[in-house]
Write an enzyme that holds these catalytic residues in place. Sequence first.
Site, PDB file in Angstrom:
ATOM      1  N   HIS A 167       0.803  -1.222   0.000  1.00 13.11           N
ATOM      2  CA  HIS A 167       0.000   0.000   0.000  1.00 13.11           C
ATOM      3  C   HIS A 167       0.837   1.274   0.000  1.00 13.11           C
ATOM      4  CE1 HIS A 167      -3.452  -2.526   0.574  1.00 13.11           C
ATOM      5  NE2 HIS A 167      -2.881  -3.096   1.616  1.00 13.11           N
ATOM      6  N   ILE A 221      -1.825   0.377  -3.941  1.00 13.68           N
ATOM      7  CA  ILE A 221      -3.292   0.432  -3.879  1.00 13.68           C
ATOM      8  C   ILE A 221      -3.763   0.795  -2.469  1.00 13.68           C
ATOM      9  CG2 ILE A 221      -3.584  -1.242  -5.748  1.00 13.68           C
ATOM     10  CD1 ILE A 221      -4.127  -3.388  -3.627  1.00 13.68           C
TER      11      ILE A 221
END
Lengths: 276, 276
Positions: free
Chosen positions: A187, A202
Amino acid sequence: MSGLDLNVVGKKNPEKSYKYTSKDVILYALGIGAQTSELQFIYEGVSGGLKVFPSFVAAPRYIAFPKLGKIDFPKFIHGEELIRLHQPIPSQGEIICFSEVTSIYDKGKAAVINVKTTGLSKDRNPLFEIESAFFYLGAGGFGGDRGPKTEKITPPEGIEPDFSVTYNTTENQAALFRLSGDLNPLHIDPDLARFGGQEKPILHGLCTYGFTTRAILYSLCDGDISRFKEFKVRFTNVVYPGESLTTEGWKDNGRYVIQVKTDRAVVLSNAYVIID
Amino acid sequence: MSGLDLNVVGKKNPEKSYKYTSKDVILYALGIGAQTSELQFIYEGVSGGLKVFPSFVAAPRYIAFPKLGKIDFPKFIHGEELIRLHQPIPSQGEIICFSEVTSIYDKGKAAVINVKTTGLSKDRNPLFEIESAFFYLGAGGFGGDRGPKTEKITPPEGIEPDFSVTYNTTENQAALFRLSGDLNPLHIDPDLARFGGQEKPILHGLCTYGFTTRAILYSLCDGDISRFKEFKVRFTNVVYPGESLTTEGWKDNGRYVIQVKTDRAVVLSNAYVIID
Protein backbone atom coordinates in the site's frame (compact mmCIF):
# COMPACT_ATOMS: atom_id res chain seq x y z
CA MET A 1 2.99 -26.63 -1.10
CA SER A 2 0.92 -23.48 -0.54
CA GLY A 3 2.12 -23.43 3.06
CA LEU A 4 -1.49 -23.34 4.27
CA ASP A 5 -2.12 -25.51 7.35
CA LEU A 6 -5.57 -27.13 6.91
CA ASN A 7 -5.61 -28.25 10.54
CA VAL A 8 -6.17 -24.76 11.88
CA VAL A 9 -9.93 -24.97 11.20
CA GLY A 10 -12.12 -24.76 14.29
CA LYS A 11 -9.37 -23.90 16.73
CA LYS A 12 -9.69 -20.74 18.79
CA ASN A 13 -6.55 -18.63 18.63
CA PRO A 14 -5.16 -17.02 21.82
CA GLU A 15 -6.96 -13.99 23.20
CA LYS A 16 -5.19 -10.69 22.63
CA SER A 17 -5.62 -7.46 24.50
CA TYR A 18 -5.85 -4.35 22.32
CA LYS A 19 -5.23 -1.22 24.38
CA TYR A 20 -5.97 2.09 22.70
CA THR A 21 -6.37 5.77 23.38
CA SER A 22 -8.39 8.58 21.83
CA LYS A 23 -5.35 9.28 19.65
CA ASP A 24 -5.73 5.88 17.95
CA VAL A 25 -9.42 6.53 17.41
CA ILE A 26 -8.76 9.94 15.84
CA LEU A 27 -5.89 8.67 13.69
CA TYR A 28 -8.20 5.98 12.34
CA ALA A 29 -10.94 8.53 11.61
CA LEU A 30 -8.52 10.74 9.67
CA GLY A 31 -7.31 7.63 7.84
CA ILE A 32 -10.79 7.05 6.45
CA GLY A 33 -11.12 10.69 5.41
CA ALA A 34 -12.96 12.32 8.33
CA GLN A 35 -13.03 16.11 8.02
CA THR A 36 -13.09 18.90 10.61
CA SER A 37 -16.87 19.10 10.14
CA GLU A 38 -17.02 15.61 11.70
CA LEU A 39 -15.74 16.83 15.06
CA GLN A 40 -17.34 14.04 17.11
CA PHE A 41 -14.89 11.57 15.50
CA ILE A 42 -11.67 13.61 15.51
CA TYR A 43 -11.64 15.71 18.70
CA GLU A 44 -11.27 14.15 22.15
CA GLY A 45 -12.75 17.24 23.83
CA VAL A 46 -15.91 17.45 21.72
CA SER A 47 -19.17 18.12 23.54
CA GLY A 48 -20.91 14.77 24.11
CA GLY A 49 -17.63 12.86 23.97
CA LEU A 50 -15.49 11.37 21.24
CA LYS A 51 -17.24 8.74 19.09
CA VAL A 52 -15.68 5.79 17.29
CA PHE A 53 -16.43 4.88 13.68
CA PRO A 54 -17.88 1.33 13.64
CA SER A 55 -15.23 0.20 11.14
CA PHE A 56 -12.50 1.02 13.71
CA VAL A 57 -12.86 -2.59 14.91
CA ALA A 58 -10.59 -3.56 12.00
CA ALA A 59 -7.69 -2.07 14.03
CA PRO A 60 -7.83 -4.54 16.98
CA ARG A 61 -8.38 -7.45 14.57
CA TYR A 62 -4.84 -7.11 13.18
CA ILE A 63 -3.33 -8.23 16.45
CA ALA A 64 -5.69 -11.22 16.66
CA PHE A 65 -5.06 -12.50 13.13
CA PRO A 66 -5.09 -16.32 13.15
CA LYS A 67 -2.14 -18.59 12.54
CA LEU A 68 -2.55 -20.13 9.07
CA GLY A 69 0.79 -21.83 8.38
CA LYS A 70 3.48 -20.35 6.16
CA ILE A 71 1.60 -17.91 3.96
CA ASP A 72 2.88 -16.25 0.79
CA PHE A 73 1.20 -12.89 1.41
CA PRO A 74 1.30 -11.43 -2.11
CA LYS A 75 -1.08 -14.29 -3.08
CA PHE A 76 -3.34 -13.72 -0.07
CA ILE A 77 -6.25 -11.45 -0.94
CA HIS A 78 -8.95 -9.99 1.27
CA GLY A 79 -12.18 -11.00 -0.47
CA GLU A 80 -15.07 -10.26 1.87
CA GLU A 81 -15.73 -8.50 5.15
CA LEU A 82 -18.70 -8.45 7.50
CA ILE A 83 -18.75 -6.43 10.69
CA ARG A 84 -21.52 -6.93 13.27
CA LEU A 85 -21.70 -4.46 16.15
CA HIS A 86 -23.35 -5.16 19.49
CA GLN A 87 -22.69 -1.78 21.08
CA PRO A 88 -20.73 1.38 20.29
CA ILE A 89 -16.97 0.98 20.68
CA PRO A 90 -15.64 3.02 23.64
CA SER A 91 -13.39 5.96 22.75
CA GLN A 92 -10.48 4.47 24.71
CA GLY A 93 -9.62 1.48 26.84
CA GLU A 94 -9.12 -2.18 26.11
CA ILE A 95 -10.70 -4.70 23.78
CA ILE A 96 -10.25 -8.45 24.14
CA CYS A 97 -9.99 -9.93 20.68
CA PHE A 98 -9.61 -13.48 19.34
CA SER A 99 -10.05 -15.26 16.05
CA GLU A 100 -10.91 -18.65 14.63
CA VAL A 101 -10.65 -20.08 11.14
CA THR A 102 -14.21 -21.35 10.68
CA SER A 103 -13.69 -23.10 7.34
CA ILE A 104 -11.27 -23.53 4.43
CA TYR A 105 -12.91 -24.24 1.08
CA ASP A 106 -11.31 -25.57 -2.07
CA LYS A 107 -12.26 -23.49 -5.09
CA GLY A 108 -9.87 -25.26 -7.45
CA LYS A 109 -7.28 -22.59 -8.20
CA ALA A 110 -7.70 -20.82 -4.87
CA ALA A 111 -8.51 -21.72 -1.30
CA VAL A 112 -11.06 -19.60 0.52
CA ILE A 113 -10.23 -19.10 4.20
CA ASN A 114 -13.07 -17.91 6.43
CA VAL A 115 -12.05 -16.20 9.64
CA LYS A 116 -14.28 -15.09 12.50
CA THR A 117 -12.89 -12.48 14.88
CA THR A 118 -14.65 -11.70 18.15
CA GLY A 119 -14.27 -8.53 20.19
CA LEU A 120 -15.24 -8.30 23.86
CA SER A 121 -15.15 -5.45 26.32
CA LYS A 122 -12.73 -5.81 29.24
CA ASP A 123 -15.59 -7.21 31.37
CA ARG A 124 -16.29 -9.71 28.55
CA ASN A 125 -19.46 -8.23 27.12
CA PRO A 126 -19.78 -8.71 23.33
CA LEU A 127 -18.67 -5.68 21.30
CA PHE A 128 -18.42 -7.02 17.76
CA GLU A 129 -17.81 -9.92 15.38
CA ILE A 130 -15.94 -9.74 12.10
CA GLU A 131 -16.40 -12.40 9.42
CA SER A 132 -13.69 -12.21 6.79
CA ALA A 133 -13.04 -14.30 3.69
CA PHE A 134 -9.55 -14.46 2.19
CA PHE A 135 -8.69 -15.88 -1.23
CA TYR A 136 -5.38 -17.64 -1.25
CA LEU A 137 -4.33 -17.96 -4.90
CA GLY A 138 -2.71 -21.24 -5.88
CA ALA A 139 -3.73 -22.92 -2.62
CA GLY A 140 -6.78 -24.83 -3.91
CA GLY A 141 -6.88 -28.34 -5.37
CA PHE A 142 -6.30 -30.09 -2.05
CA GLY A 143 -9.44 -32.22 -2.48
CA GLY A 144 -11.56 -30.19 -0.06
CA ASP A 145 -15.20 -29.11 -0.03
CA ARG A 146 -16.10 -26.26 -2.42
CA GLY A 147 -18.37 -24.76 0.25
CA PRO A 148 -21.86 -23.25 -0.14
CA LYS A 149 -22.72 -20.67 -2.78
CA THR A 150 -22.77 -17.17 -1.31
CA GLU A 151 -25.88 -15.02 -1.52
CA LYS A 152 -25.88 -12.76 -4.56
CA ILE A 153 -26.75 -9.18 -3.60
CA THR A 154 -27.24 -6.73 -6.46
CA PRO A 155 -28.81 -3.28 -6.78
CA PRO A 156 -32.27 -3.37 -8.42
CA GLU A 157 -31.90 -2.75 -12.15
CA GLY A 158 -32.93 0.64 -13.50
CA ILE A 159 -33.82 2.06 -10.07
CA GLU A 160 -32.16 5.21 -8.78
CA PRO A 161 -30.39 4.70 -5.44
CA ASP A 162 -32.00 6.05 -2.26
CA PHE A 163 -28.77 7.83 -1.46
CA SER A 164 -25.49 8.58 -3.18
CA VAL A 165 -22.41 10.15 -1.58
CA THR A 166 -19.04 10.86 -3.18
CA TYR A 167 -15.88 11.25 -1.10
CA ASN A 168 -12.42 12.02 -2.41
CA THR A 169 -9.46 10.05 -1.15
CA THR A 170 -6.07 11.80 -1.14
CA GLU A 171 -2.76 10.79 -2.73
CA ASN A 172 -1.44 9.87 0.71
CA GLN A 173 -4.61 8.23 2.05
CA ALA A 174 -2.99 4.79 2.24
CA ALA A 175 0.15 6.27 3.85
CA LEU A 176 -2.08 7.62 6.62
CA PHE A 177 -4.48 4.67 6.92
CA ARG A 178 -1.65 2.16 7.33
CA LEU A 179 -0.62 3.84 10.60
CA SER A 180 -3.79 2.28 12.08
CA GLY A 181 -2.22 -1.16 11.87
CA ASP A 182 -1.99 -2.72 8.41
CA LEU A 183 1.60 -1.95 7.40
CA ASN A 184 1.57 -4.22 4.32
CA PRO A 185 4.06 -2.46 1.99
CA LEU A 186 1.83 -3.18 -1.03
CA HIS A 187 0.00 0.00 0.00
CA ILE A 188 3.01 2.33 -0.06
CA ASP A 189 6.00 0.77 -1.82
CA PRO A 190 5.87 1.33 -5.63
CA ASP A 191 8.42 -1.44 -6.31
CA LEU A 192 6.56 -4.03 -4.24
CA ALA A 193 3.24 -2.95 -5.73
CA ARG A 194 4.62 -3.55 -9.25
CA PHE A 195 6.04 -6.88 -8.09
CA GLY A 196 2.54 -7.74 -6.87
CA GLY A 197 1.14 -6.94 -10.31
CA GLN A 198 -0.21 -3.43 -9.60
CA GLU A 199 0.87 -0.36 -11.55
CA LYS A 200 1.22 1.54 -8.26
CA PRO A 201 0.39 1.12 -4.56
CA ILE A 202 -3.29 0.43 -3.88
CA LEU A 203 -5.58 1.65 -1.13
CA HIS A 204 -6.40 -0.82 1.65
CA GLY A 205 -9.75 -2.54 1.03
CA LEU A 206 -10.60 -1.73 4.64
CA CYS A 207 -9.90 1.95 4.00
CA THR A 208 -12.54 1.89 1.26
CA TYR A 209 -14.75 0.01 3.74
CA GLY A 210 -14.18 2.85 6.22
CA PHE A 211 -15.03 5.60 3.73
CA THR A 212 -18.21 3.68 2.93
CA THR A 213 -19.04 3.36 6.62
CA ARG A 214 -18.81 7.17 6.89
CA ALA A 215 -21.08 7.60 3.86
CA ILE A 216 -23.68 5.21 5.32
CA LEU A 217 -23.50 6.76 8.77
CA TYR A 218 -24.36 10.23 7.48
CA SER A 219 -26.83 9.10 4.82
CA LEU A 220 -28.83 6.59 6.86
CA CYS A 221 -28.01 6.99 10.58
CA ASP A 222 -27.90 10.76 11.03
CA GLY A 223 -24.32 10.29 12.27
CA ASP A 224 -25.52 8.12 15.21
CA ILE A 225 -23.12 5.18 15.56
CA SER A 226 -25.52 3.23 17.80
CA ARG A 227 -27.82 2.70 14.79
CA PHE A 228 -25.12 0.97 12.71
CA LYS A 229 -25.60 -2.78 13.16
CA GLU A 230 -24.09 -4.91 10.39
CA PHE A 231 -22.22 -4.17 7.19
CA LYS A 232 -21.00 -6.76 4.69
CA VAL A 233 -19.08 -6.23 1.47
CA ARG A 234 -17.13 -8.03 -1.24
CA PHE A 235 -13.94 -6.34 -2.47
CA THR A 236 -14.22 -6.48 -6.27
CA ASN A 237 -11.61 -4.11 -7.61
CA VAL A 238 -8.58 -2.12 -6.50
CA VAL A 239 -8.72 1.55 -5.55
CA TYR A 240 -5.73 3.85 -6.04
CA PRO A 241 -5.12 6.60 -3.47
CA GLY A 242 -6.46 9.83 -4.93
CA GLU A 243 -9.51 8.26 -6.58
CA SER A 244 -13.01 9.28 -5.50
CA LEU A 245 -15.45 6.80 -3.99
CA THR A 246 -19.17 6.99 -4.70
CA THR A 247 -21.34 5.05 -2.27
CA GLU A 248 -24.91 4.24 -3.35
CA GLY A 249 -27.65 2.49 -1.39
CA TRP A 250 -31.02 0.97 -2.21
CA LYS A 251 -33.62 0.12 0.44
CA ASP A 252 -34.34 -3.63 0.41
CA ASN A 253 -36.68 -4.90 3.15
CA GLY A 254 -34.82 -4.62 6.46
CA ARG A 255 -31.55 -3.55 4.91
CA TYR A 256 -29.90 -1.47 2.20
CA VAL A 257 -28.07 -2.91 -0.77
CA ILE A 258 -24.77 -1.03 -1.10
CA GLN A 259 -22.44 -0.47 -4.03
CA VAL A 260 -19.25 1.63 -4.23
CA LYS A 261 -17.65 2.85 -7.46
CA THR A 262 -14.63 4.80 -8.55
CA ASP A 263 -14.57 6.46 -11.98
CA ARG A 264 -13.11 3.22 -13.34
CA ALA A 265 -14.92 0.37 -11.67
CA VAL A 266 -17.25 -1.04 -9.03
CA VAL A 267 -14.94 -1.64 -6.05
CA LEU A 268 -17.34 -2.86 -3.33
CA SER A 269 -20.30 -5.00 -4.34
CA ASN A 270 -22.44 -7.87 -3.06
CA ALA A 271 -22.85 -5.57 -0.11
CA TYR A 272 -25.54 -4.70 2.41
CA VAL A 273 -25.92 -2.74 5.59
CA ILE A 274 -28.43 -3.18 8.43
CA ILE A 275 -29.28 -0.12 10.46
CA ASP A 276 -31.70 0.60 13.27
CA MET B 1 -1.40 38.47 38.77
CA SER B 2 -0.39 36.96 35.44
CA GLY B 3 0.50 33.74 37.25
CA LEU B 4 3.99 33.81 35.74
CA ASP B 5 6.74 32.77 38.17
CA LEU B 6 9.77 35.01 37.53
CA ASN B 7 11.99 32.79 39.66
CA VAL B 8 12.08 30.03 37.05
CA VAL B 9 14.82 31.82 35.08
CA GLY B 10 18.10 29.94 34.83
CA LYS B 11 16.91 26.72 36.41
CA LYS B 12 17.27 23.51 34.45
CA ASN B 13 14.04 21.52 34.34
CA PRO B 14 14.10 17.75 34.86
CA GLU B 15 15.33 15.59 32.03
CA LYS B 16 12.63 13.71 30.16
CA SER B 17 12.96 10.64 28.02
CA TYR B 18 11.09 10.76 24.72
CA LYS B 19 10.69 7.28 23.25
CA TYR B 20 9.42 7.02 19.71
CA THR B 21 8.99 4.65 16.82
CA SER B 22 8.98 4.98 13.05
CA LYS B 23 5.20 5.40 13.32
CA ASP B 24 5.65 8.68 15.24
CA VAL B 25 8.14 9.87 12.65
CA ILE B 26 5.77 9.07 9.76
CA LEU B 27 2.74 10.58 11.50
CA TYR B 28 4.71 13.80 11.99
CA ALA B 29 5.77 13.83 8.32
CA LEU B 30 2.16 13.44 7.17
CA GLY B 31 1.18 16.19 9.62
CA ILE B 32 3.45 18.65 7.80
CA GLY B 33 2.08 17.60 4.43
CA ALA B 34 4.57 14.97 3.19
CA GLN B 35 3.34 13.21 0.06
CA THR B 36 3.86 9.71 -1.30
CA SER B 37 6.60 11.09 -3.56
CA GLU B 38 8.57 11.78 -0.34
CA LEU B 39 8.89 8.09 0.48
CA GLN B 40 12.07 8.47 2.56
CA PHE B 41 10.02 10.32 5.21
CA ILE B 42 6.83 8.24 5.26
CA TYR B 43 7.81 4.59 4.70
CA GLU B 44 9.75 2.60 7.30
CA GLY B 45 10.85 0.07 4.67
CA VAL B 46 12.26 2.57 2.16
CA SER B 47 15.60 1.75 0.56
CA GLY B 48 18.30 3.63 2.51
CA GLY B 49 16.18 3.77 5.65
CA LEU B 50 13.51 6.10 7.00
CA LYS B 51 14.60 9.72 7.44
CA VAL B 52 13.33 12.26 9.97
CA PHE B 53 12.35 15.83 9.09
CA PRO B 54 14.57 18.21 11.11
CA SER B 55 11.50 19.97 12.51
CA PHE B 56 10.39 16.67 14.14
CA VAL B 57 12.35 17.79 17.21
CA ALA B 58 9.32 19.90 18.13
CA ALA B 59 7.60 16.63 19.15
CA PRO B 60 9.97 15.66 22.04
CA ARG B 61 10.06 19.28 23.23
CA TYR B 62 6.40 19.12 24.31
CA ILE B 63 7.21 16.69 27.08
CA ALA B 64 10.12 18.86 28.29
CA PHE B 65 8.17 22.11 28.40
CA PRO B 66 9.34 24.18 31.38
CA LYS B 67 7.32 24.96 34.50
CA LEU B 68 6.32 28.64 34.30
CA GLY B 69 3.79 29.07 37.09
CA LYS B 70 0.05 29.18 36.56
CA ILE B 71 -0.30 30.21 32.93
CA ASP B 72 -3.47 31.43 31.20
CA PHE B 73 -2.80 29.65 27.92
CA PRO B 74 -5.11 31.61 25.61
CA LYS B 75 -2.84 34.61 26.33
CA PHE B 76 0.36 32.63 25.77
CA ILE B 77 1.58 32.99 22.18
CA HIS B 78 4.45 31.29 20.42
CA GLY B 79 6.46 34.17 18.95
CA GLU B 80 9.77 32.83 17.69
CA GLU B 81 11.45 29.50 17.09
CA LEU B 82 15.03 28.53 16.32
CA ILE B 83 16.09 24.94 15.77
CA ARG B 84 19.79 24.03 15.62
CA LEU B 85 20.67 20.50 14.56
CA HIS B 86 23.93 18.73 15.40
CA GLN B 87 23.19 15.47 13.62
CA PRO B 88 20.26 13.81 11.86
CA ILE B 89 17.56 12.56 14.24
CA PRO B 90 17.41 8.73 14.32
CA SER B 91 14.24 7.18 12.85
CA GLN B 92 13.36 5.55 16.19
CA GLY B 93 14.66 5.21 19.71
CA GLU B 94 14.99 7.59 22.61
CA ILE B 95 15.83 11.27 22.99
CA ILE B 96 16.79 12.86 26.29
CA CYS B 97 15.24 16.30 26.42
CA PHE B 98 15.30 19.13 28.97
CA SER B 99 14.50 22.82 29.02
CA GLU B 100 15.48 26.00 30.78
CA VAL B 101 13.92 29.44 30.85
CA THR B 102 16.92 31.56 29.86
CA SER B 103 15.30 34.98 30.37
CA ILE B 104 12.00 36.75 30.95
CA TYR B 105 11.81 40.27 29.51
CA ASP B 106 9.31 42.97 30.30
CA LYS B 107 7.89 44.52 27.13
CA GLY B 108 5.29 46.59 28.95
CA LYS B 109 2.02 44.95 27.91
CA ALA B 110 3.55 41.54 27.47
CA ALA B 111 6.28 39.46 28.99
CA VAL B 112 8.63 37.65 26.64
CA ILE B 113 9.73 34.25 27.91
CA ASN B 114 12.80 32.72 26.28
CA VAL B 115 13.11 28.96 26.56
CA LYS B 116 16.02 26.81 25.51
CA THR B 117 15.36 23.11 24.97
CA THR B 118 18.21 20.65 24.57
CA GLY B 119 17.99 17.23 22.96
CA LEU B 120 20.59 14.52 23.52
CA SER B 121 20.95 11.01 22.16
CA LYS B 122 20.60 8.18 24.66
CA ASP B 123 24.42 8.12 25.02
CA ARG B 124 24.27 11.88 25.67
CA ASN B 125 25.65 13.20 22.40
CA PRO B 126 24.10 16.52 21.33
CA LEU B 127 21.24 16.16 18.84
CA PHE B 128 19.62 19.59 18.82
CA GLU B 129 18.81 22.83 20.60
CA ILE B 130 15.56 24.76 20.30
CA GLU B 131 15.36 28.43 21.27
CA SER B 132 11.76 29.58 21.61
CA ALA B 133 10.26 32.92 22.52
CA PHE B 134 6.75 33.14 23.94
CA PHE B 135 4.72 36.33 24.33
CA TYR B 136 2.56 36.27 27.40
CA LEU B 137 -0.04 38.99 26.94
CA GLY B 138 -0.87 41.05 30.03
CA ALA B 139 2.13 39.70 31.94
CA GLY B 140 4.48 42.65 31.43
CA GLY B 141 4.86 45.71 33.66
CA PHE B 142 6.65 43.89 36.45
CA GLY B 143 9.59 46.30 36.35
CA GLY B 144 11.93 43.95 34.49
CA ASP B 145 14.55 44.45 31.79
CA ARG B 146 13.19 45.06 28.27
CA GLY B 147 15.94 42.85 26.85
CA PRO B 148 18.10 43.40 23.76
CA LYS B 149 16.65 44.38 20.38
CA THR B 150 16.40 41.38 18.11
CA GLU B 151 18.17 41.34 14.75
CA LYS B 152 15.91 42.50 11.90
CA ILE B 153 16.02 40.10 8.99
CA THR B 154 14.21 41.17 5.84
CA PRO B 155 14.27 40.06 2.20
CA PRO B 156 16.22 42.44 -0.06
CA GLU B 157 13.80 44.90 -1.63
CA GLY B 158 12.92 44.45 -5.29
CA ILE B 159 15.00 41.29 -5.70
CA GLU B 160 13.37 38.07 -6.90
CA PRO B 161 13.82 35.19 -4.44
CA ASP B 162 16.33 32.47 -5.25
CA PHE B 163 13.61 29.89 -4.73
CA SER B 164 9.87 29.84 -4.23
CA VAL B 165 7.74 26.81 -3.34
CA THR B 166 4.00 26.67 -2.69
CA TYR B 167 2.39 23.87 -0.68
CA ASN B 168 -1.29 23.44 0.05
CA THR B 169 -2.43 22.61 3.55
CA THR B 170 -5.66 20.63 3.92
CA GLU B 171 -8.82 21.41 5.87
CA ASN B 172 -7.84 18.83 8.44
CA GLN B 173 -4.11 19.62 8.57
CA ALA B 174 -4.29 20.81 12.17
CA ALA B 175 -6.43 17.80 13.16
CA LEU B 176 -3.63 15.56 11.89
CA PHE B 177 -0.65 17.64 13.08
CA ARG B 178 -1.94 17.81 16.64
CA LEU B 179 -1.61 14.02 16.97
CA SER B 180 2.17 14.65 17.07
CA GLY B 181 1.82 16.19 20.51
CA ASP B 182 0.34 19.69 20.68
CA LEU B 183 -3.29 18.97 21.60
CA ASN B 184 -4.16 22.64 22.31
CA PRO B 185 -7.89 22.77 21.43
CA LEU B 186 -7.41 26.19 19.81
CA HIS B 187 -6.38 24.23 16.71
CA ILE B 188 -9.54 22.12 16.40
CA ASP B 189 -12.38 23.44 18.56
CA PRO B 190 -14.40 26.17 16.75
CA ASP B 191 -15.96 27.43 20.02
CA LEU B 192 -12.63 27.76 21.82
CA ALA B 193 -11.05 29.36 18.75
CA ARG B 194 -13.79 32.02 18.74
CA PHE B 195 -13.34 32.47 22.47
CA GLY B 196 -9.64 33.00 21.78
CA GLY B 197 -10.49 35.73 19.26
CA GLN B 198 -10.10 33.71 16.05
CA GLU B 199 -12.91 33.26 13.53
CA LYS B 200 -12.06 29.55 13.32
CA PRO B 201 -9.38 27.10 14.48
CA ILE B 202 -5.88 28.06 13.37
CA LEU B 203 -3.00 25.94 12.16
CA HIS B 204 -0.17 25.33 14.63
CA GLY B 205 2.73 27.74 14.06
CA LEU B 206 5.02 24.73 14.22
CA CYS B 207 3.02 23.04 11.47
CA THR B 208 3.76 26.02 9.21
CA TYR B 209 7.36 25.74 10.41
CA GLY B 210 7.33 22.10 9.31
CA PHE B 211 5.89 22.84 5.86
CA THR B 212 8.63 25.46 5.46
CA THR B 213 11.28 22.97 6.54
CA ARG B 214 10.08 20.66 3.76
CA ALA B 215 10.23 23.50 1.22
CA ILE B 216 13.79 24.41 2.27
CA LEU B 217 14.94 20.81 2.32
CA TYR B 218 13.93 20.23 -1.30
CA SER B 219 14.89 23.68 -2.59
CA LEU B 220 18.30 24.01 -0.95
CA CYS B 221 19.43 20.62 0.43
CA ASP B 222 18.42 18.21 -2.36
CA GLY B 223 16.33 16.40 0.28
CA ASP B 224 19.45 15.63 2.37
CA ILE B 225 18.60 16.19 6.05
CA SER B 226 22.28 16.20 7.10
CA ARG B 227 22.73 19.56 5.31
CA PHE B 228 20.02 21.31 7.36
CA LYS B 229 21.78 23.13 10.23
CA GLU B 230 19.76 25.98 11.75
CA PHE B 231 16.38 27.54 11.05
CA LYS B 232 14.93 30.53 12.86
CA VAL B 233 11.55 32.20 12.33
CA ARG B 234 9.15 34.69 13.82
CA PHE B 235 5.44 33.83 13.71
CA THR B 236 3.77 36.98 12.41
CA ASN B 237 0.26 35.96 11.42
CA VAL B 238 -2.20 33.10 11.78
CA VAL B 239 -2.71 30.42 9.14
CA TYR B 240 -6.05 28.67 8.69
CA PRO B 241 -6.05 24.99 7.71
CA GLY B 242 -6.71 24.81 3.98
CA GLU B 243 -4.62 27.86 3.10
CA SER B 244 -1.58 27.54 0.85
CA LEU B 245 1.92 28.41 2.07
CA THR B 246 4.48 29.99 -0.24
CA THR B 247 8.07 29.78 1.01
CA GLU B 248 10.62 32.13 -0.55
CA GLY B 249 14.35 32.36 0.09
CA TRP B 250 17.12 34.84 -0.73
CA LYS B 251 20.82 34.01 -0.51
CA ASP B 252 22.49 36.25 2.09
CA ASN B 253 26.17 35.49 2.79
CA GLY B 254 26.31 32.18 4.66
CA ARG B 255 22.55 31.83 4.99
CA TYR B 256 19.20 32.32 3.28
CA VAL B 257 16.65 34.90 4.36
CA ILE B 258 13.25 33.15 4.45
CA GLN B 259 9.70 34.44 4.21
CA VAL B 260 6.41 32.53 4.11
CA LYS B 261 3.10 33.92 2.87
CA THR B 262 -0.49 32.83 2.52
CA ASP B 263 -2.78 34.62 0.05
CA ARG B 264 -3.68 36.99 2.90
CA ALA B 265 -0.50 37.75 4.80
CA VAL B 266 3.15 37.14 5.62
CA VAL B 267 3.00 34.42 8.27
CA LEU B 268 6.69 33.66 8.93
CA SER B 269 9.20 36.48 8.77
CA ASN B 270 12.44 37.66 10.37
CA ALA B 271 13.60 34.22 9.34
CA TYR B 272 16.79 32.60 8.14
CA VAL B 273 18.14 29.15 7.47
CA ILE B 274 21.73 27.91 7.49
CA ILE B 275 22.54 24.92 5.34
CA ASP B 276 25.71 23.04 4.44
